[in-house]
Design an enzyme around this catalytic site. Sequence first.
Site, PDB file in Angstrom:
ATOM      1  N   ARG A  72       0.805  -1.220   0.000  1.00 21.38           N
ATOM      2  CA  ARG A  72       0.000   0.000   0.000  1.00 21.38           C
ATOM      3  C   ARG A  72       0.843   1.277   0.000  1.00 21.38           C
ATOM      4  NH1 ARG A  72      -4.967  -0.992   4.329  1.00 21.38           N
ATOM      5  NH2 ARG A  72      -5.661  -3.008   3.530  1.00 21.38           N
ATOM      6  N   HIS A 118      -7.744  -4.515  -7.512  1.00 25.97           N
ATOM      7  CA  HIS A 118      -7.558  -3.804  -6.243  1.00 25.97           C
ATOM      8  C   HIS A 118      -8.870  -3.802  -5.459  1.00 25.97           C
ATOM      9  CE1 HIS A 118      -4.852  -1.245  -3.906  1.00 25.97           C
ATOM     10  NE2 HIS A 118      -5.870  -0.439  -3.646  1.00 25.97           N
ATOM     11  N   TYR A 162     -18.233  12.290 -13.531  1.00 26.25           N
ATOM     12  CA  TYR A 162     -18.175  13.482 -14.374  1.00 26.25           C
ATOM     13  C   TYR A 162     -16.850  13.639 -15.115  1.00 26.25           C
ATOM     14  CZ  TYR A 162     -22.193  14.862 -11.533  1.00 26.25           C
ATOM     15  OH  TYR A 162     -23.411  14.894 -10.895  1.00 26.25           O
TER      16      TYR A 162
END
Length: 800
Positions: A72, A118, A162
């Site tokens: 990570r 993931h 968007y």
Amino acid sequence: MKDSIDNNTPDLFAEPEGLPDAHSDVALEEPAQPPVPPIITDEPNGEEPDEELAAYAKSAYLAYAMAVSKSRAIPDVRDGQKPVQRRILFAMREMGNEWDKPHKKSARIVGDVIGKYHPHGDSAVYEAAVRMAQDFSLRYPLIDGQGNFGSLDGDSAAAMRYTEIRLTPIAELLLSELDQGTVSFRQNYDGSFQEPTVLPARLPFLLLNGASGIGVGIATEVPSHNLREVCEVAAQMVETPSFTEAQMLDMIPGPDFPGGGQILSSDQDIRNAYTSGRGSIAVRARYIFEEMARGQWQMVITELPPGASAAKVLSEIETLTNPQPKMGKKTIDQGQTQTKTLLLSLLDTARDESDKEQSVRIVFGPKSSRIDRDEFARTLLAYTSLETTVSFNLVQVGLDGNPMQKSLFTILTEWCQFRVATVEKRLKFRLGKVNDRIHILEGRHIVFLNIDEVIRIIRQSDEPKSALIERFALSDRQADDILEIRLRQLSRLEGIKIEQEIAELMKERTKLEAILASPAKMRTLVAKEIREDTKKFGDDRRTLIQTEKRASLSEAAVLDEPVTIILSEKGWLRQRQGHGIDIATLSFKEGDKLFASIECRSPDSLILLSSDGRSFTLIASQIPGGKGDGVPAPSVVGIQAGTSIVSIMTGQPEDRVLLSNSGGYGFVTKISEMLTRQKAGKLLMTLEEGEKVLPPVLLPSGSLELQRYVACVSSSDKLLVFPLGEVKEIPKGRGVILMGLSNQESLKLVCVFEDLLTAKGVRRGRSIEEAPLFEIGKRARKGSLLNLKVEGLYATTVSK
């Protein structure tokens, strides 16, 4: 380049002792995790011994910390990416979302990433993708975003439904060699897909874009660098195994931040951070002064240091000029008041004029064009994040698979080892493809030369494959290809093409074999490719490196103007602008009155001397002005309860002062010895119980001379006069005896004069002033009785 080097020269590409082969997939891709030891139970009740439990907890925690850091938080030295970033780039490539293709919805990419590779929250993946698209976060963005991807001021990006994204051209340097046998793949979390363990980066992206992250017990902070500088170093390191760290430091002067700015730290500070892997440097915003009409000017910030933004800077100024009481306080403290007064005396306007054409444009207008420009800039730099510190913590997952802090030279060395190994794998993979293609074409060439017989065998044989293999000594691959070949490929033109392709492939095979057989040629090829990519994607440095002194709060601008400092008997301090103040017009609290006033300049240092022998230092500008009664001295300096201020004074550091106490002791010291930065003050004069410090006497400039005299008056109105030269000069302490005193007697007045001494006092109920008669005596004597109740002593002439 020579194929071999001197045996005494260190090889940069030699494998670390005790580590796996750097060319093996195990070493480069996925090192084994340390095993977790089982709990050993020897107790009859099934309880673990404390030692075994501690060992198990330690190993389990280390395994967890290692897993979190590697999966990570900490980037890999090879491709410079964290796992989530690597998976985003790979998923975009698999979807054909490349730089020369149309943008795709971010939500589509995020869904593919969390569904295939993931299995975490979509917000975490989207935030990582957003950062990879921000040109103010990454020096070389890897994602081309379309839509609102946030701003330097901290504005959040629009929702992923968007926005649209695709890879940037430079991202191809991370992904272009994935299908060429360069890296190994592993199964995803559910075994349904394959993902690369690392990307075959053609350039050292860890240093180009930098990285930051916090794992379990470990963190990383790698600044970004200029591509041309870093890659030229990498190319020379690959070409020259004897390349040294000193050469690297000469070629990489320092970080190159996305937002530009100016690095203030010295070359040595930067080198120390690079060689140790940890440190910090000072970075400042860049600014210009714009001339305006009628002699006016304004300061314009054009570049910001990392972590700063226009909104943050303006918010800091608003907080400083409109301070709020601190937690647990009802009013703002003295420091806040002083800062507010200072900024408001300099700054008139502050506004953000940033737009699409100018990503950073912060405008500051001064109160007056007469303000010194350098002091104006220095004050803003000192009080805001326009000047900040950038930390170095060069931690990454190395070739051995462990996260570790390493020097810049070690990072580049390991990347170069990885790159050489990657290119070697790519060439071997290509050589295998070339040999396979030559093998197939040789079979086709046999068909072309024996077309009639091949057709006859295929038509007449029940097992044409076996018959062809037996007749023409073909392999299974060649026989299968011949049987699947189309008739149109048997034309004369196709035969010519086969011969030409075989010839070209034979040349390529010879070239590949020569490179693979020669380490020197291999290094030359790798360096050449690095330079080609550098020429294509390199750009000029943005961050200026120019060593300068940091702007400190103590050096921040103070408006230099005449002021009068007023001290009341009860210890209230205030400031009035200008000199020649009519003291009679001042008002005080009930029961209070004027104790002392002093005319000085606003930047001057003032010394407060308390009755317990401590000195305190204030800057005149730090004392609040206005029409009020001021502030109590204990709120500004750490005066102890039960003590009082006996004097307020100022002077040059070399000026001398005569200090004395009621016990009859005294000494000469310098103003510089009375100054202190401590709010609690500095113990200047040692006192015994019941003694108090008397008001100090500022001596005329020049050396101590015998024609200057000290006049001492005791509480019983005895006068002693002796040469000033008999008083010892020391920094601090109790001093020497000035006047001998009887029991219950104390020293009450001390004066220094040259020609004429005047005493002020009371005789027979009348206030008088006269020049008393005296003889020059010796220090420590008791003196002679005056026919006057003395209230004051002063010299009636000044030093010539």
